[in-house]
Design a protein around this motif. Structure first.
Motif, PDB file in Angstrom:
ATOM      1  N   VAL A 221      51.600  45.930  39.282  1.00  0.00           N
ATOM      2  CA  VAL A 221      50.282  45.593  38.748  1.00  0.00           C
ATOM      3  C   VAL A 221      50.182  44.073  38.732  1.00  0.00           C
ATOM      4  CG1 VAL A 221      48.715  45.769  36.789  1.00  0.00           C
ATOM      5  CG2 VAL A 221      50.263  47.675  37.320  1.00  0.00           C
ATOM      6  N   THR A 222      49.201  43.542  39.456  1.00  0.00           N
ATOM      7  CA  THR A 222      49.025  42.099  39.570  1.00  0.00           C
ATOM      8  C   THR A 222      47.724  41.680  38.900  1.00  0.00           C
ATOM      9  OG1 THR A 222      50.255  42.065  41.645  1.00  0.00           O
ATOM     10  CG2 THR A 222      48.832  40.164  41.188  1.00  0.00           C
ATOM     11  N   PHE A 223      47.840  40.716  38.001  1.00  0.00           N
ATOM     12  CA  PHE A 223      46.682  40.108  37.352  1.00  0.00           C
ATOM     13  C   PHE A 223      46.508  38.745  38.001  1.00  0.00           C
ATOM     14  CE2 PHE A 223      48.523  43.058  34.399  1.00  0.00           C
ATOM     15  CZ  PHE A 223      47.419  43.734  33.905  1.00  0.00           C
ATOM     16  N   LYS A 224      45.352  38.550  38.642  1.00  0.00           N
ATOM     17  CA  LYS A 224      45.121  37.323  39.404  1.00  0.00           C
ATOM     18  C   LYS A 224      43.928  36.572  38.855  1.00  0.00           C
ATOM     19  CE  LYS A 224      44.585  35.676  44.097  1.00  0.00           C
ATOM     20  NZ  LYS A 224      44.607  36.029  45.513  1.00  0.00           N
ATOM     21  N   ARG A 225      44.108  35.276  38.663  1.00  0.00           N
ATOM     22  CA  ARG A 225      43.006  34.406  38.244  1.00  0.00           C
ATOM     23  C   ARG A 225      42.185  34.125  39.502  1.00  0.00           C
ATOM     24  NH1 ARG A 225      42.183  31.251  33.708  1.00  0.00           N
ATOM     25  NH2 ARG A 225      44.301  31.559  32.957  1.00  0.00           N
ATOM     26  N   THR A 226      41.001  34.723  39.583  1.00  0.00           N
ATOM     27  CA  THR A 226      40.201  34.634  40.806  1.00  0.00           C
ATOM     28  C   THR A 226      39.079  33.604  40.719  1.00  0.00           C
ATOM     29  OG1 THR A 226      38.831  36.487  40.066  1.00  0.00           O
ATOM     30  CG2 THR A 226      40.712  37.010  41.487  1.00  0.00           C
ATOM     31  N   GLY A 227      38.934  32.976  39.593  1.00  0.00           N
ATOM     32  CA  GLY A 227      37.909  31.945  39.415  1.00  0.00           C
ATOM     33  C   GLY A 227      38.134  31.267  38.073  1.00  0.00           C
ATOM     34  N   GLU A 228      37.312  30.282  37.783  1.00  0.00           N
ATOM     35  CA  GLU A 228      37.459  29.566  36.510  1.00  0.00           C
ATOM     36  C   GLU A 228      37.295  30.491  35.303  1.00  0.00           C
ATOM     37  OE1 GLU A 228      38.561  26.537  35.797  1.00  0.00           O
ATOM     38  OE2 GLU A 228      38.886  26.242  37.937  1.00  0.00           O
ATOM     39  N   ARG A 229      36.384  31.420  35.379  1.00  0.00           N
ATOM     40  CA  ARG A 229      36.161  32.360  34.277  1.00  0.00           C
ATOM     41  C   ARG A 229      36.143  33.795  34.807  1.00  0.00           C
ATOM     42  NH1 ARG A 229      34.765  30.966  29.505  1.00  0.00           N
ATOM     43  NH2 ARG A 229      33.419  32.763  29.199  1.00  0.00           N
ATOM     44  N   ARG A 230      37.172  34.109  35.614  1.00  0.00           N
ATOM     45  CA  ARG A 230      37.183  35.395  36.284  1.00  0.00           C
ATOM     46  C   ARG A 230      38.615  35.778  36.628  1.00  0.00           C
ATOM     47  NH1 ARG A 230      33.594  36.700  41.641  1.00  0.00           N
ATOM     48  NH2 ARG A 230      35.081  38.178  42.473  1.00  0.00           N
ATOM     49  N   TYR A 231      38.879  37.076  36.564  1.00  0.00           N
ATOM     50  CA  TYR A 231      40.187  37.572  36.989  1.00  0.00           C
ATOM     51  C   TYR A 231      40.020  38.932  37.649  1.00  0.00           C
ATOM     52  CZ  TYR A 231      40.569  41.018  33.182  1.00  0.00           C
ATOM     53  OH  TYR A 231      40.373  42.089  32.353  1.00  0.00           O
ATOM     54  N   GLY A 232      41.040  39.324  38.401  1.00  0.00           N
ATOM     55  CA  GLY A 232      41.057  40.622  39.050  1.00  0.00           C
ATOM     56  C   GLY A 232      42.400  41.287  38.808  1.00  0.00           C
ATOM     57  N   VAL A 233      42.448  42.592  39.037  1.00  0.00           N
ATOM     58  CA  VAL A 233      43.675  43.366  38.878  1.00  0.00           C
ATOM     59  C   VAL A 233      43.877  44.169  40.165  1.00  0.00           C
ATOM     60  CG1 VAL A 233      44.887  45.090  37.493  1.00  0.00           C
ATOM     61  CG2 VAL A 233      43.184  43.606  36.405  1.00  0.00           C
ATOM     62  N   VAL A 234      45.108  44.149  40.681  1.00  0.00           N
ATOM     63  CA  VAL A 234      45.470  44.927  41.860  1.00  0.00           C
ATOM     64  C   VAL A 234      46.629  45.829  41.478  1.00  0.00           C
ATOM     65  CG1 VAL A 234      46.273  44.868  44.254  1.00  0.00           C
ATOM     66  CG2 VAL A 234      44.767  43.058  43.410  1.00  0.00           C
ATOM     67  N   VAL A 235      46.487  47.115  41.770  1.00  0.00           N
ATOM     68  CA  VAL A 235      47.530  48.105  41.508  1.00  0.00           C
ATOM     69  C   VAL A 235      48.053  48.561  42.865  1.00  0.00           C
ATOM     70  CG1 VAL A 235      48.015  50.388  40.553  1.00  0.00           C
ATOM     71  CG2 VAL A 235      46.458  48.841  39.350  1.00  0.00           C
ATOM     72  N   SER A 236      49.348  48.364  43.088  1.00  0.00           N
ATOM     73  CA  SER A 236      49.958  48.708  44.378  1.00  0.00           C
ATOM     74  C   SER A 236      51.025  49.773  44.187  1.00  0.00           C
ATOM     75  CB  SER A 236      50.610  47.463  44.996  1.00  0.00           C
ATOM     76  OG  SER A 236      49.673  46.431  45.131  1.00  0.00           O
ATOM     77  N   LEU A 237      50.801  50.918  44.825  1.00  0.00           N
ATOM     78  CA  LEU A 237      51.776  52.013  44.829  1.00  0.00           C
ATOM     79  C   LEU A 237      52.373  52.100  46.224  1.00  0.00           C
ATOM     80  CD1 LEU A 237      49.236  53.303  42.825  1.00  0.00           C
ATOM     81  CD2 LEU A 237      51.188  54.781  42.481  1.00  0.00           C
ATOM     82  N   PRO A 238      53.666  52.346  46.329  1.00  0.00           N
ATOM     83  CA  PRO A 238      54.291  52.433  47.653  1.00  0.00           C
ATOM     84  C   PRO A 238      53.615  53.489  48.529  1.00  0.00           C
ATOM     85  CG  PRO A 238      55.959  52.465  45.915  1.00  0.00           C
ATOM     86  CD  PRO A 238      54.615  52.566  45.246  1.00  0.00           C
ATOM     87  N   GLY A 239      53.322  53.107  49.766  1.00  0.00           N
ATOM     88  CA  GLY A 239      52.751  54.037  50.724  1.00  0.00           C
ATOM     89  C   GLY A 239      51.284  54.358  50.528  1.00  0.00           C
ATOM     90  N   GLN A 240      50.612  53.681  49.612  1.00  0.00           N
ATOM     91  CA  GLN A 240      49.201  53.944  49.368  1.00  0.00           C
ATOM     92  C   GLN A 240      48.396  52.654  49.466  1.00  0.00           C
ATOM     93  OE1 GLN A 240      48.346  56.158  45.816  1.00  0.00           O
ATOM     94  NE2 GLN A 240      50.133  57.460  46.047  1.00  0.00           N
TER      95      GLN A 240
END
Length: 190
Positions: free
Chosen positions: A3-22
């Motif tokens: 699970v990755t929490f990424k700062r995508t802007g000055e007042r913004r963030y995103g979340v990426v969920v990565s499962l193997p093979g998907q």
């Protein structure tokens, strides 16, 4: 699952969920931006620290959507993406029904995340108002103990999040409550 929490802007963030093979699941922008710690990171820590396996991230780890959507930057054709989205929605619906019949992890996660967010804000800054969606309620000794455990984790994570530049991220291997070490490229001299 990562699970990755990424700062995508000055007042913004995103979340990426990565499962193997998907294909990755993502949410950008993610809801609940906060200057100090993202709402979904609080959700993650509540669920990981307290062992809630049917909350947002537990469902995602078991192949559900958990509120995330399939990433669109892959080589699959649009029909295959639609089929995968339908399967994801069916699994999520089944998890929702199981949760309502069983332990109620999703509702508990939502409630404790709200309590932890308010408690953390009160502890670290100006008084925070209770969010409109969090109904006034009495807390149990179990709730208070859970909030205390989560706040200790948030106290360690908030400075890491605050030091991230736009584009920076923290990645957790579910259900770890500490982020994976950041790997940086080293320049070699010849």
């Amino acid at each position: 699952m990562d699970v990755t929490f990424k700062r995508t802007g000055e007042r913004r963030y995103g979340v990426v969920v990565s499962l193997p093979g998907q294909a990755p699941l993502w949410m950008d922008p993610a809801p609940g931006y906060d200057d100090h710690i993202p709402h979904d990171m609080i959700h993650y820590i509540v669920e990981a620290e307290l062992g809630l396996t049917s909350g947002v991230f537990g469902r995602a780890a078991r192949g559900g959507g958990g509120g995330f959507v399939l990433g669109g930057d892959d080589d699959r054709d649009h029909r295959e993406r639609r089929r995968q989205r339908r399967r994801l929605l069916r699994r999520e619906d089944r998890f929702r029904q199981d949760d309502q019949r069983g332990q109620g992890d999703m509702a508990l996660s939502e409630r404790l995340t709200g309590l932890c967010h308010v408690a953390w804000k009160r502890h670290h800054g100006p008084p925070a108002e209770r969010p409109a969606w969090l109904r006034p309620q009495t807390t149990t000794p179990e709730d208070e103990a859970a909030v205390k455990r989560v706040l200790a984790r948030l106290d360690r994570l908030a400075p890491l999040w605050n030091r991230l530049p736009v584009g920076g991220s923290l990645t957790f291997a579910w259900p770890a409550t500490e982020p994976a070490p950041v790997v940086t490229e080293r320049t070699t001299r010849t």
